[in-house]
Design an enzyme around this catalytic site. Structure first.
Site, mmCIF file in Angstrom:
data_model
loop_
_atom_site.group_PDB
_atom_site.id
_atom_site.type_symbol
_atom_site.label_atom_id
_atom_site.label_comp_id
_atom_site.label_asym_id
_atom_site.label_seq_id
_atom_site.Cartn_x
_atom_site.Cartn_y
_atom_site.Cartn_z
ATOM 1 N N LYS A 58 35.202 50.425 40.963
ATOM 2 C CA LYS A 58 35.745 50.400 42.319
ATOM 3 C C LYS A 58 37.261 50.348 42.225
ATOM 4 C CE LYS A 58 37.192 47.544 45.259
ATOM 5 N NZ LYS A 58 38.255 48.322 45.910
ATOM 6 N N CYS A 106 52.489 44.282 36.467
ATOM 7 C CA CYS A 106 51.948 42.941 36.234
ATOM 8 C C CYS A 106 52.788 42.160 35.230
ATOM 9 C CB CYS A 106 50.506 43.008 35.789
ATOM 10 S SG CYS A 106 50.254 44.219 34.516
ATOM 11 N N GLU A 144 42.307 40.336 33.855
ATOM 12 C CA GLU A 144 43.756 40.532 33.686
ATOM 13 C C GLU A 144 44.380 40.211 35.030
ATOM 14 O OE1 GLU A 144 45.083 41.219 30.917
ATOM 15 O OE2 GLU A 144 43.519 42.171 29.717
ATOM 16 N N GLU A 187 54.713 34.698 42.080
ATOM 17 C CA GLU A 187 54.891 36.108 41.735
ATOM 18 C C GLU A 187 55.238 36.893 43.003
ATOM 19 O OE1 GLU A 187 51.145 38.104 40.922
ATOM 20 O OE2 GLU A 187 52.117 39.322 39.397
HETATM 21 P P1 TAP Z 1 43.581 41.972 44.277
HETATM 22 O O1 TAP Z 1 43.745 41.722 45.702
HETATM 23 O O2 TAP Z 1 43.070 40.907 43.417
HETATM 24 O O3 TAP Z 1 42.647 43.284 44.175
HETATM 25 C C1 TAP Z 1 42.255 43.835 42.960
HETATM 26 C C2 TAP Z 1 40.928 44.542 43.149
HETATM 27 O O4 TAP Z 1 39.920 43.603 43.461
HETATM 28 C C3 TAP Z 1 40.932 45.563 44.284
HETATM 29 O O5 TAP Z 1 40.158 46.668 43.915
HETATM 30 C C4 TAP Z 1 40.281 44.766 45.403
HETATM 31 O O6 TAP Z 1 39.718 45.557 46.412
HETATM 32 C C5 TAP Z 1 39.233 44.004 44.641
HETATM 33 N N1 TAP Z 1 38.699 42.844 45.343
HETATM 34 C C6 TAP Z 1 39.259 42.133 46.358
HETATM 35 N N2 TAP Z 1 38.440 41.134 46.740
HETATM 36 C C7 TAP Z 1 37.332 41.215 45.974
HETATM 37 C C8 TAP Z 1 36.126 40.456 45.885
HETATM 38 N N3 TAP Z 1 35.895 39.410 46.673
HETATM 39 N N4 TAP Z 1 35.208 40.825 44.971
HETATM 40 C C9 TAP Z 1 35.405 41.864 44.169
HETATM 41 N N5 TAP Z 1 36.530 42.624 44.203
HETATM 42 C C10 TAP Z 1 37.487 42.296 45.084
HETATM 43 O O7 TAP Z 1 44.919 42.419 43.586
HETATM 44 P P2 TAP Z 1 45.935 43.527 44.085
HETATM 45 O O8 TAP Z 1 46.654 43.013 45.274
HETATM 46 O O9 TAP Z 1 45.233 44.802 44.202
HETATM 47 O O10 TAP Z 1 46.919 43.611 42.834
HETATM 48 C C11 TAP Z 1 47.992 42.772 42.668
HETATM 49 C C12 TAP Z 1 47.695 41.693 41.663
HETATM 50 O O11 TAP Z 1 47.131 42.230 40.471
HETATM 51 C C13 TAP Z 1 48.927 40.971 41.209
HETATM 52 O O12 TAP Z 1 48.726 39.602 41.222
HETATM 53 C C14 TAP Z 1 49.154 41.451 39.791
HETATM 54 O O13 TAP Z 1 49.843 40.591 38.970
HETATM 55 C C15 TAP Z 1 47.792 41.707 39.324
HETATM 56 N N6 TAP Z 1 47.791 42.691 38.253
HETATM 57 C C16 TAP Z 1 47.556 42.236 37.011
HETATM 58 C C17 TAP Z 1 47.564 43.098 35.958
HETATM 59 C C18 TAP Z 1 47.291 42.592 34.599
HETATM 60 S S1 TAP Z 1 47.035 43.660 33.440
HETATM 61 N N7 TAP Z 1 47.228 41.333 34.329
HETATM 62 C C19 TAP Z 1 47.787 44.451 36.170
HETATM 63 C C20 TAP Z 1 48.018 44.888 37.456
HETATM 64 C C21 TAP Z 1 47.997 43.988 38.504
HETATM 65 P P3 TAP Z 1 40.617 46.019 47.673
HETATM 66 O O14 TAP Z 1 41.276 47.237 47.206
HETATM 67 O O15 TAP Z 1 39.663 46.273 48.768
HETATM 68 O O16 TAP Z 1 41.571 44.910 47.982
#
Ligand code: TAP
Length: 517
Positions: A212, A322, A288, A419
């Site tokens: 997804k 990230c 991650e 962050e």
């Molecule tokens: P999230 O809000 O955590 O979303 C990540 C993914 O999880 C999206 O596909 C999201 O779907 C899905 N998701 C949301 N709620 C869920 C649930 N209850 N059950 C299962 N899946 C669910 O993060 P984001 O805003 O997309 O990304 C930003 C964050 O990611 C930052 O904190 C960043 O640091 C972190 N990040 C970390 C890394 C590494 S390698 N450590 C790399 C990139 C990003 P939706 O699209 O519908 O929200």
């Protein structure tokens, strides 16, 4: 948005199958783009069972690119069923590891052939600058597929000298086996690269997968799915369910037939996912998560290099990175000069249309994120940090935020701890020569993803590398990731590695066989 029926000739291997799908066709970047907008289940592009769709928006002009099907729980269940069949009895389960590797190489070649199209789609969907999308978002994705394609026929167990049950003899050996159906849930900052980092290791290990992608950036995952058919990857091996985290993501994490979940995203959702994985069927999980990575600049560094890389450590991919340096600690004696130089250079950053070759800074990924960043800046100002530069939304269409620099940031402040995930540099000062003090402050966070240090003193650098609590340490460089080197965090930045040989273990299980003779 034009919707056409397109017949795709499948050219992979001996396959002669054709895939029919409803394509979105648009022109951008001097190219005619064509990509799917439906779910990809069991080798076919299909509508969601409810017919529900989600819009995806170009953050550079705020226009809707197209609507993409939004998967329901039932759709996820169908995709998991397909992945299970493919794993247990499909062609994928019968071919040799070497043949599997050939398919992944073929997929990488097709991505290479379509790299300009993929980079353009990534750029309009996520706001990534095209030149960066070509090199990093797509370029590193291709490298990742090639790297893991090479691993397919090199995954092996070992023979172990166990004690014999005398008078007989015993031999134990281990086998590295795929886990089964794996679920992947990915974020929006590097949509294709996050897919590739996880899926390439997952498939190299012999699993089947359901992914997804983030709902705001689903397009390259769908284009990728189309290429996977051309590469001859059998039906059901790769399934892409676009949709929301709360429905499709949750359905994957809780599905009883999914045996492993690979997640990249926020710490908050990571906690929800781990709990869901535990409660459903105790599926294996790797996370991650977020970061607030410290970058320490000592006065004995190459200052110009520290300024240049310090800027990249924060502003790379408009801060939606990230491992971005969430906090810079600059030694007192060079503090003011560092700030003067960094402000001077930041003013020169070319902000604009991501497709323009001279642009180096594009729009933030989506509106809600931009709003959060503006709030973050406001909090910084309110708390009394000094706004040295930027912090404003640009007066033009698109979600553009000026690169921003804060100085005089104290440890108790919100912006020192949280962050931003955006182009906001947060600078604090540390006392001359106080290595222990700065290390303590650098480690005073629940995150532990990455870190960096600039110094010409090897002793200082090694002491820092030894004591900093982070999964990645950069010395006199930053953002230098490579497909062969393991990547992943400590503490609440999660666990489990992407990339490198270690990533394979996330998608393998070890079986131990003992024979008596
Ligand atoms: P999230 O809000 O955590 O979303 C990540 C993914 O999880 C999206 O596909 C999201 O779907 C899905 N998701 C949301 N709620 C869920 C649930 N209850 N059950 C299962 N899946 C669910 O993060 P984001 O805003 O997309 O990304 C930003 C964050 O990611 C930052 O904190 C960043 O640091 C972190 N990040 C970390 C890394 C590494 S390698 N450590 C790399 C990139 C990003 P939706 O699209 O519908 O929200």
């Amino acid at each position: 948005e034009f919707c056409l029926n397109v017949i795709m000739k499948k050219r992979g291997g001996n396959a002669k199958a054709e895939i029919e799908y409803r394509a979105v066709e648009i022109e951008a970047n001097g190219l005619k783009l064509k990509f799917p907008c439906q779910l990809f289940i069991d080798g076919e592009f299909v509508d969601a069972e409810t017919g529900k769709t989600l819009p995806t928006v170009n953050p550079a002009n705020e226009e809707t690119i197209c609507h993409v099907q939004c998967a329901s729980v039932k759709d996820v269940d169908r995709a998991v069923g397909a992945a299970k069949r493919a794993f247990e009895s499909g062609e994928w389960s019968k071919i040799s590891a070497r043949e599997r590797g050939q398919m992944l190489y073929k997929l990488a070649d097709l991505m290479q052939q379509h790299r300009e199209e993929l980079a353009t789609i990534e750029s309009i969907d996520s706001g990534a600058v095209y030149t960066l999308a070509l090199k990093t978002h797509v370029g590193m994705s291709i490298e990742t597929w090639r790297y893991f394609a090479g691993w397919c026929d090199k995954i092996q167990g070992s023979t172990i000298p166990v004690s014999h049950a005398r008078p007989n003899r015993n031999l134990s050996f281990t086998k590295k086996e795929p886990i089964g159906v794996c679920g992947l849930i990915t974020p929006w900052n590097y949509p294709l690269m996050m897919l590739s980092w996880k899926m390439a290791a997952c498939l190299a290990a012999g699993n089947t997968v359901i992914i997804k992608p983030a709902q705001v950036c689903p397009l390259t995952a769908l284009k990728f799915a189309e290429l996977s058919v051309k590469a001859g990857i059998p039906p059901g091996v790769i399934n892409v369910v676009t949709g929301t985290g709360s429905v499709a993501g949750q359905a994957i994490a809780s599905h009883p037939d999914v045996r492993k979940l690979g997640f990249t995203g926020s710490t908050e959702i990571g906690q929800v996912i781990m709990k869901t994985c535990a409660e459903s069927n105790l599926k294996k999980v790797s996370l991650e998560l977020g970061g607030k990575s410290p970058l320490v600049v000592f006065s004995d560094c190459d200052l110009d290099k520290a300024v240049r890389l310090g800027m990249q450590s924060v502003f790379f991919n408009k801060g939606e990175n990230c491992i971005a340096a969430g906090r810079l600690f600059v030694e007192d004696s060079i503090h003011d000069e560092f700030i003067r130089k960094v402000v001077q250079e930041t003013k020169k950053i070319q902000i604009g249309d991501p497709l323009n070759r001279s642009t180096s800074h594009g729009p933030q990924n989506h509106l809600a994120h931009l709003k959060k960043l503006i709030e973050y800046v406001e909090i910084g100002v309110k708390e009394g940090a000094k706004l040295e530069y930027g912090g404003r939304r640009l007066d033009r269409p698109g979600y553009f935020l000026q690169p921003t620099i804060f100085s005089h940031v104290e440890d108790h402040m919100f912006i020192a701890k949280e962050e931003s995930f955006g182009p906001i540099m947060v600078i604090s000062r540390f006392n001359n020569g106080d290595i222990d003090g700065v290390l303590k402050r650098a480690n005073a966070t629940e995150y532990g993803l990455a870190s960096g240090v600039f110094t010409k003193d090897i002793t200082k650098a090694l002491r820092f590398a030894e004591r900093v609590e982070a999964g990645t340490v950069f010395v006199n460089t930053y953002n230098k990731t490579d497909v062969a080197a393991p990547f992943g965090g400590f503490k609440q930045s999660g666990f489990g590695k992407d990339l490198g040989q270690e990533a394979l273990n996330e998608y393998l299980k070890t079986k131990c066989v003992t024979i008596e003779y």
